[in-house]
Design a protein around this motif. Structure first.
Motif, PDB file in Angstrom:
ATOM      1  N   GLN A  18       9.400   9.894 -18.844  1.00 35.71           N
ATOM      2  CA  GLN A  18       7.854  10.540 -18.283  1.00 35.71           C
ATOM      3  C   GLN A  18       7.465   8.767 -17.561  1.00 35.71           C
ATOM      4  N   GLY A  21       8.795   7.856 -12.102  1.00 37.41           N
ATOM      5  CA  GLY A  21       8.733   7.785 -10.640  1.00 37.41           C
ATOM      6  C   GLY A  21       9.294   8.956 -10.076  1.00 37.41           C
ATOM      7  N   THR A  22       8.962   9.784  -8.565  1.00 37.56           N
ATOM      8  CA  THR A  22      10.370  11.156  -9.056  1.00 37.56           C
ATOM      9  C   THR A  22      10.885  10.850  -7.661  1.00 37.56           C
ATOM     10  N   ARG A  34       6.424   5.776 -11.969  1.00 40.36           N
ATOM     11  CA  ARG A  34       5.468   6.455 -11.778  1.00 40.36           C
ATOM     12  C   ARG A  34       4.162   6.264 -10.669  1.00 40.36           C
ATOM     13  N   GLN A  38       6.487   8.332  -5.588  1.00 42.97           N
ATOM     14  CA  GLN A  38       6.237   9.173  -5.560  1.00 42.97           C
ATOM     15  C   GLN A  38       7.134  11.127  -4.983  1.00 42.97           C
TER      16      GLN A  38
END
Length: 90
Positions: A18, A21-22, A34, A38
């Motif tokens: 968690q 980042g994405t 994160r 992002q």
């Protein structure tokens, strides 16, 4: 023992999924946290290495100096950050 991973922008430990980042497809980034990354891009694309160091120093002071004194933390970041992926070629 597995090597510990750190955000290649700010140095944050990437110990938990968690914290990653994405990418644009929503998958976790292998390189960035994160807070820095992002949807496949940097959250602060114009930030300089000095900006990120200043942000980390503020965090260090506000959280009881987990990275050591401000002077120690800054010295460590100034020697380590140029080796991180985002700053390597800057």
């Amino acid at each position: 023992m597995e090597e510990r991973k750190f955000c290649q922008c700010c140095g944050m430990p990437l110990d938990r999924l968690q914290d990653a980042g994405t990418e644009t497809d929503g998958t976790p980034s292998a390189d960035y946290c994160r807070y820095c990354y992002q949807n496949g891009g940097f959250t602060a694309p114009d930030a300089t290495m000095d900006d990120i160091i200043a942000f980390n120093l503020k965090f260090n002071a506000e959280n009881g100096h987990p990275m050591g004194t401000q002077e120690e933390a800054e010295k460590m970041m100034r020697s380590w950050f140029p080796t991180l992926k985002r700053w390597k070629e800057v």
